[in-house]
Write a protein that holds these residues in place. Sequence first.
Motif, PDB file in Angstrom:
ATOM      1  N   SER A 155     -16.511   3.244  52.042  1.00 47.93           N
ATOM      2  CA  SER A 155     -15.161   2.917  51.726  1.00 47.93           C
ATOM      3  C   SER A 155     -14.681   2.733  50.523  1.00 47.93           C
ATOM      4  O   SER A 155     -13.613   3.083  50.062  1.00 47.93           O
ATOM      5  CB  SER A 155     -14.798   1.421  52.562  1.00 47.93           C
ATOM      6  OG  SER A 155     -15.149   1.458  53.912  1.00 47.93           O
ATOM      7  N   VAL A 156     -15.474   2.139  49.539  1.00 45.04           N
ATOM      8  CA  VAL A 156     -15.252   2.230  48.139  1.00 45.04           C
ATOM      9  C   VAL A 156     -14.835   3.460  47.570  1.00 45.04           C
ATOM     10  O   VAL A 156     -13.828   3.730  46.858  1.00 45.04           O
ATOM     11  CB  VAL A 156     -16.421   1.461  47.179  1.00 45.04           C
ATOM     12  CG1 VAL A 156     -16.137   1.540  45.863  1.00 45.04           C
ATOM     13  CG2 VAL A 156     -16.447   0.188  47.740  1.00 45.04           C
ATOM     14  N   ALA A 157     -15.846   4.489  47.905  1.00 47.49           N
ATOM     15  CA  ALA A 157     -15.599   5.837  47.484  1.00 47.49           C
ATOM     16  C   ALA A 157     -14.309   6.413  48.080  1.00 47.49           C
ATOM     17  O   ALA A 157     -13.484   7.271  47.125  1.00 47.49           O
ATOM     18  CB  ALA A 157     -16.647   6.611  47.912  1.00 47.49           C
ATOM     19  N   LEU A 183     -21.408   8.979  46.064  1.00 41.23           N
ATOM     20  CA  LEU A 183     -20.531   8.928  47.191  1.00 41.23           C
ATOM     21  C   LEU A 183     -19.226   9.241  46.936  1.00 41.23           C
ATOM     22  O   LEU A 183     -18.407  10.106  47.726  1.00 41.23           O
ATOM     23  CB  LEU A 183     -20.249   7.521  47.983  1.00 41.23           C
ATOM     24  CG  LEU A 183     -21.523   7.062  48.732  1.00 41.23           C
ATOM     25  CD1 LEU A 183     -21.505   5.679  49.013  1.00 41.23           C
ATOM     26  CD2 LEU A 183     -21.652   7.950  50.001  1.00 41.23           C
ATOM     27  N   VAL A 184     -18.604   9.045  45.732  1.00 41.34           N
ATOM     28  CA  VAL A 184     -17.348   9.622  45.217  1.00 41.34           C
ATOM     29  C   VAL A 184     -17.222  11.142  45.258  1.00 41.34           C
ATOM     30  O   VAL A 184     -16.253  11.744  45.516  1.00 41.34           O
ATOM     31  CB  VAL A 184     -16.941   8.697  43.893  1.00 41.34           C
ATOM     32  CG1 VAL A 184     -15.731   9.317  43.240  1.00 41.34           C
ATOM     33  CG2 VAL A 184     -16.812   7.345  44.030  1.00 41.34           C
ATOM     34  N   MET A 185     -18.563  11.474  44.663  1.00 42.25           N
ATOM     35  CA  MET A 185     -18.532  13.047  44.422  1.00 42.25           C
ATOM     36  C   MET A 185     -18.359  13.688  45.751  1.00 42.25           C
ATOM     37  O   MET A 185     -17.806  14.689  46.052  1.00 42.25           O
ATOM     38  CB  MET A 185     -20.022  13.390  43.946  1.00 42.25           C
ATOM     39  CG  MET A 185     -20.130  14.797  43.835  1.00 42.25           C
ATOM     40  SD  MET A 185     -21.651  15.444  43.314  1.00 42.25           S
ATOM     41  CE  MET A 185     -22.620  14.959  45.056  1.00 42.25           C
ATOM     42  N   GLY A 290      -7.217   1.794  38.062  1.00 42.58           N
ATOM     43  CA  GLY A 290      -8.233   0.985  38.542  1.00 42.58           C
ATOM     44  C   GLY A 290      -8.590   1.119  40.135  1.00 42.58           C
ATOM     45  O   GLY A 290      -7.533   1.588  40.721  1.00 42.58           O
ATOM     46  N   ALA A 291      -9.692   1.157  40.517  1.00 45.44           N
ATOM     47  CA  ALA A 291     -10.296   1.228  42.044  1.00 45.44           C
ATOM     48  C   ALA A 291     -11.007   0.034  42.366  1.00 45.44           C
ATOM     49  O   ALA A 291     -12.379   0.037  42.090  1.00 45.44           O
ATOM     50  CB  ALA A 291     -10.645   2.704  42.315  1.00 45.44           C
ATOM     51  N   PHE A 292     -10.266  -0.943  43.058  1.00 47.25           N
ATOM     52  CA  PHE A 292     -11.103  -2.215  43.353  1.00 47.25           C
ATOM     53  C   PHE A 292     -11.448  -2.425  44.782  1.00 47.25           C
ATOM     54  O   PHE A 292     -10.503  -2.414  45.436  1.00 47.25           O
ATOM     55  CB  PHE A 292     -10.294  -3.267  42.836  1.00 47.25           C
ATOM     56  CG  PHE A 292     -10.840  -4.716  42.852  1.00 47.25           C
ATOM     57  CD1 PHE A 292     -12.148  -5.136  42.197  1.00 47.25           C
ATOM     58  CD2 PHE A 292     -10.422  -5.906  43.911  1.00 47.25           C
ATOM     59  CE1 PHE A 292     -12.682  -6.252  42.208  1.00 47.25           C
ATOM     60  CE2 PHE A 292     -11.021  -6.939  44.095  1.00 47.25           C
ATOM     61  CZ  PHE A 292     -12.395  -7.113  43.198  1.00 47.25           C
ATOM     62  N   ARG A 293     -12.627  -2.467  45.131  1.00 43.46           N
ATOM     63  CA  ARG A 293     -13.370  -2.366  46.552  1.00 43.46           C
ATOM     64  C   ARG A 293     -12.598  -1.328  47.270  1.00 43.46           C
ATOM     65  O   ARG A 293     -12.616  -0.164  46.980  1.00 43.46           O
ATOM     66  CB  ARG A 293     -12.960  -3.848  46.915  1.00 43.46           C
ATOM     67  CG  ARG A 293     -13.704  -4.801  46.295  1.00 43.46           C
ATOM     68  CD  ARG A 293     -13.529  -6.218  46.740  1.00 43.46           C
ATOM     69  NE  ARG A 293     -14.336  -7.471  46.075  1.00 43.46           N
ATOM     70  CZ  ARG A 293     -14.184  -8.452  45.845  1.00 43.46           C
ATOM     71  NH1 ARG A 293     -13.067  -9.089  46.420  1.00 43.46           N
ATOM     72  NH2 ARG A 293     -14.952  -9.436  45.490  1.00 43.46           N
ATOM     73  N   PHE A 294     -11.728  -1.503  48.473  1.00 43.08           N
ATOM     74  CA  PHE A 294     -11.167  -0.657  49.102  1.00 43.08           C
ATOM     75  C   PHE A 294      -9.856  -1.334  49.931  1.00 43.08           C
ATOM     76  O   PHE A 294      -9.853  -2.505  50.013  1.00 43.08           O
ATOM     77  CB  PHE A 294     -12.199  -0.308  50.085  1.00 43.08           C
ATOM     78  CG  PHE A 294     -13.166  -1.200  50.867  1.00 43.08           C
ATOM     79  CD1 PHE A 294     -12.552  -1.588  52.068  1.00 43.08           C
ATOM     80  CD2 PHE A 294     -14.054  -1.836  50.251  1.00 43.08           C
ATOM     81  CE1 PHE A 294     -13.166  -2.673  52.747  1.00 43.08           C
ATOM     82  CE2 PHE A 294     -14.913  -2.499  50.904  1.00 43.08           C
ATOM     83  CZ  PHE A 294     -14.340  -3.338  52.152  1.00 43.08           C
ATOM     84  N   ASP A 300     -11.797   4.579  58.481  1.00 43.54           N
ATOM     85  CA  ASP A 300     -12.044   5.783  58.106  1.00 43.54           C
ATOM     86  C   ASP A 300     -13.575   6.333  57.624  1.00 43.54           C
ATOM     87  O   ASP A 300     -14.119   7.300  57.741  1.00 43.54           O
ATOM     88  CB  ASP A 300     -11.251   6.495  56.944  1.00 43.54           C
ATOM     89  CG  ASP A 300      -9.490   6.344  57.425  1.00 43.54           C
ATOM     90  OD1 ASP A 300      -9.436   6.695  58.590  1.00 43.54           O
ATOM     91  OD2 ASP A 300      -9.063   5.704  56.594  1.00 43.54           O
ATOM     92  N   ALA A 301     -14.133   5.330  56.888  1.00 38.19           N
ATOM     93  CA  ALA A 301     -15.449   5.366  56.496  1.00 38.19           C
ATOM     94  C   ALA A 301     -16.540   5.451  57.685  1.00 38.19           C
ATOM     95  O   ALA A 301     -17.287   6.321  57.731  1.00 38.19           O
ATOM     96  CB  ALA A 301     -15.880   4.269  55.500  1.00 38.19           C
TER      97      ALA A 301
END
Length: 345
Positions: A155-157, A183-185, A290-294, A300-301
Amino acid sequence: MRACVLHSAKDLRIEERPEAPLAAHEVRVRVRAGGICGSDLHYFFHGRVGDFVIREPLVPGHEFAGEVTEIGTGVTRLRPGQRVCVNPARNCGTCPRCREGRPNLCENVFFMGSASKFPHMHGGFAEFTTVAESQCFAVSGELPFEEMAFAEPLSVALHAALRGGNLMGRKVLVTGAGPIGQLVMLAARRGGAAHLAITDMINQPLQAARNMGADESFNVSGGTEALLEASRRIGGFDVVFEASGASPALNAGLLAVRAGGIVVQVGSLPGGETPVMANRIMAREIDLRGAFRFGEVFGDAVACLEKRLIDVRPLLTGTYTMDTASQAFAAAQDRTRNLKVVITF
C-alpha cells in the motif's frame, strides 16, 4: 495471550498480556504472520523512528495478517474463520484532511505499532489483536499468510506511485533497494514505467532488483558518478522515488531528475534538520512531494496480492517464529542476506 513487547532499544520481551475487550464494531484476529518494517527496525535498534521515541512498552508491528476468531455484535461483513489482511490505520473520518480524501494525513489517526502518540498505539506482533471491522480486508483464496502480510508495505508503494503522477512511459529512478524501494519499483512498472533504475550501497538487493525487472542498477557506495552519467545519457529521470531514508540519496535524486521533473520522498529521514539542495528545486522547477504511509489503496494492494498482479514472493527471504523474534529483527537488519523477514505466530 503472548505478545512481543519492546521496552527500549534492543529490549524485546515475550510477555503475557490480557486480550482487549471486544466492542460492537470490532473483531478479534488471530495473527498468523507479520512483516518487519524499517520503522520496526528503528524502534528495535534505536528506540525511536525519527522524532517518534518509545516512552513506554510498545507492541510493534503494522504489517500483519491472520484469521478472524470472534466478532462484535455490530459486525456485519465478517465471520469467524475468514482470512484477513489488516489495515493498521484507523482514521477519524471527520477532520479536514479526512474530508478532503486524504485519510493518511488524518489529524486523529490511530496507527498500530507506533510511538507517534502517547499512550503509544500497540501493533500486531501478538497472538491476538482487536481491530475495527473496517480495518479488515478478507482474502478469499489460499494466499499464504506470509504474502498477505505484504498488504501494508505494498500500500505504501502504491500510494507513492500515485504521488509520482502518471508513470506511463516514464523514466523512473528509485533510490534505496530495501523492501519499500523494491515494491515501489514493482508498482512503477505496474503503472507503465518504461525504464526503471535503482540505487543502493549493497550489491545483493541490487541483484534482487535486477532479477525482478530493473533495467539499471547502481551501487552508490563509492559515489554517484555512474548514476549521474546515466541520467545525462537519458536526458534526466522523469520521476525519482527516494526510498532509502538518507539525505545524500535525496540530493542525488534532485541531481538525477530532469528539469521540471518530480521527486517523491518515501523514506523517513533522520530526525532534526536535513541538508537539501533547495536552490536546485527552485532553479529547475522540480516538484518535491512527500508520500506518507498510504491513502485509499489498501484494498487495491490486497487485490494485487490475491491475483498476483504484483508478485512479492522474491522479496520474502526469511521466516521466524514468535519465540525467535529477536533473531528475526537481527536477520532483518542484515541487508546482505534479507529483504523482507516475516514472523509467524
